[in-house]
Design a protein around this motif. Structure first.
Motif, short mmCIF file in Angstrom:
data_model
loop_
_atom_site.label_atom_id
_atom_site.label_comp_id
_atom_site.label_asym_id
_atom_site.label_seq_id
_atom_site.Cartn_x
_atom_site.Cartn_y
_atom_site.Cartn_z
N LYS A 17 -24.45 19.61 -20.05
CA LYS A 17 -23.42 20.05 -21.00
C LYS A 17 -22.02 19.50 -20.75
CE LYS A 17 -26.28 22.50 -23.38
NZ LYS A 17 -27.01 21.75 -24.36
N TYR A 18 -21.74 18.98 -19.57
CA TYR A 18 -20.41 18.41 -19.31
C TYR A 18 -20.51 17.28 -18.30
CZ TYR A 18 -20.34 20.86 -14.85
OH TYR A 18 -20.63 21.30 -13.59
N ILE A 19 -19.45 16.45 -18.28
CA ILE A 19 -19.36 15.37 -17.30
C ILE A 19 -17.89 15.05 -17.07
CG2 ILE A 19 -19.50 13.47 -18.98
CD1 ILE A 19 -21.27 12.01 -16.84
N THR A 20 -17.56 14.64 -15.85
CA THR A 20 -16.21 14.18 -15.52
C THR A 20 -16.29 12.70 -15.15
OG1 THR A 20 -16.44 14.67 -13.16
CG2 THR A 20 -15.61 16.45 -14.57
N SER A 21 -15.13 12.06 -15.09
CA SER A 21 -15.10 10.65 -14.71
C SER A 21 -15.68 10.44 -13.32
CB SER A 21 -13.66 10.11 -14.75
OG SER A 21 -13.22 10.05 -16.07
N TRP A 22 -15.38 11.37 -12.40
CA TRP A 22 -15.88 11.24 -11.04
C TRP A 22 -17.41 11.30 -11.01
CZ3 TRP A 22 -14.56 9.07 -6.87
CH2 TRP A 22 -15.14 9.39 -5.65
N GLU A 23 -17.99 12.20 -11.78
CA GLU A 23 -19.45 12.29 -11.86
C GLU A 23 -20.04 11.00 -12.45
OE1 GLU A 23 -20.45 16.96 -12.55
OE2 GLU A 23 -19.51 15.88 -14.21
N ALA A 24 -19.39 10.47 -13.48
CA ALA A 24 -19.88 9.24 -14.11
C ALA A 24 -19.85 8.07 -13.13
CB ALA A 24 -19.06 8.91 -15.35
N ILE A 25 -18.81 8.00 -12.32
CA ILE A 25 -18.70 6.93 -11.32
C ILE A 25 -19.76 7.11 -10.24
CG2 ILE A 25 -17.26 6.02 -9.46
CD1 ILE A 25 -14.82 6.68 -11.31
N GLN A 26 -19.88 8.32 -9.71
CA GLN A 26 -20.82 8.57 -8.62
C GLN A 26 -22.28 8.42 -9.04
OE1 GLN A 26 -19.49 12.51 -7.19
NE2 GLN A 26 -19.12 11.46 -5.26
N GLU A 27 -22.63 8.98 -10.19
CA GLU A 27 -24.03 9.02 -10.58
C GLU A 27 -24.50 7.77 -11.33
OE1 GLU A 27 -25.44 12.72 -12.21
OE2 GLU A 27 -23.83 13.81 -11.19
N TYR A 28 -23.60 7.16 -12.12
CA TYR A 28 -24.03 6.06 -12.99
C TYR A 28 -23.22 4.77 -12.81
CZ TYR A 28 -25.94 10.23 -15.16
OH TYR A 28 -26.57 11.43 -15.36
N ARG A 29 -22.21 4.80 -11.94
CA ARG A 29 -21.32 3.65 -11.73
C ARG A 29 -20.60 3.25 -13.03
NH1 ARG A 29 -21.54 1.49 -6.88
NH2 ARG A 29 -20.91 -0.58 -7.52
N ILE A 30 -20.31 4.24 -13.85
CA ILE A 30 -19.58 4.03 -15.11
C ILE A 30 -18.11 4.35 -14.84
CG2 ILE A 30 -19.25 4.86 -17.47
CD1 ILE A 30 -22.29 5.45 -17.50
N THR A 31 -17.26 3.35 -14.99
CA THR A 31 -15.84 3.51 -14.68
C THR A 31 -14.98 3.74 -15.92
OG1 THR A 31 -15.52 1.12 -14.72
CG2 THR A 31 -16.01 2.13 -12.58
N ARG A 32 -15.51 3.53 -17.10
CA ARG A 32 -14.74 3.72 -18.33
C ARG A 32 -15.36 4.82 -19.18
NH1 ARG A 32 -13.99 -0.60 -21.83
NH2 ARG A 32 -12.10 0.44 -22.46
N LEU A 33 -15.46 6.00 -18.61
CA LEU A 33 -16.11 7.11 -19.30
C LEU A 33 -15.45 7.43 -20.63
CD1 LEU A 33 -18.22 9.36 -19.39
CD2 LEU A 33 -16.62 10.79 -18.07
N SER A 34 -14.14 7.42 -20.69
CA SER A 34 -13.45 7.76 -21.94
C SER A 34 -13.85 6.81 -23.07
CB SER A 34 -11.94 7.79 -21.76
OG SER A 34 -11.46 6.52 -21.39
N ALA A 35 -14.07 5.55 -22.76
CA ALA A 35 -14.50 4.59 -23.79
C ALA A 35 -15.91 4.91 -24.28
CB ALA A 35 -14.45 3.17 -23.24
#
Length: 74
Positions: A17-35
């Motif tokens: 139900k939610y995600i933060t930029s830090w979670e996106a970086i750690q779990e998926y190596r996604i650095t541009r979550l807002s995009a």
């Protein structure tokens, strides 16, 4: 959905139900979550942004409101 990162984020949001930029970086190596969130919104997904402050630091948490798509744009 053609973008693998978008699919990863959408699946995460559906499960958690939610995600933060830090979670996106750690779990998926996604650095541009807002995009990626912007792209998902453009495709009709109902995602809201909450700004959270902890220990003097402010960050965005993205929340999936429901799994249905919003009405198509004209």
């Amino acid at each position: 959905m053609s973008n693998t990162q978008e699919l990863q984020i959408l699946n995460h949001l559906k499960k958690h139900k939610y995600i933060t930029s830090w979670e996106a970086i750690q779990e998926y190596r996604i650095t541009r979550l807002s995009a990626r969130i912007y792209q998902l919104r453009e495709k009709g997904h109902n995602i809201i942004t909450n700004h959270i402050t902890e220990n003097g630091k402010t960050f965005a948490e993205y929340n999936l409101i429901n799994t249905g798509l919003l009405k198509e744009k004209d």
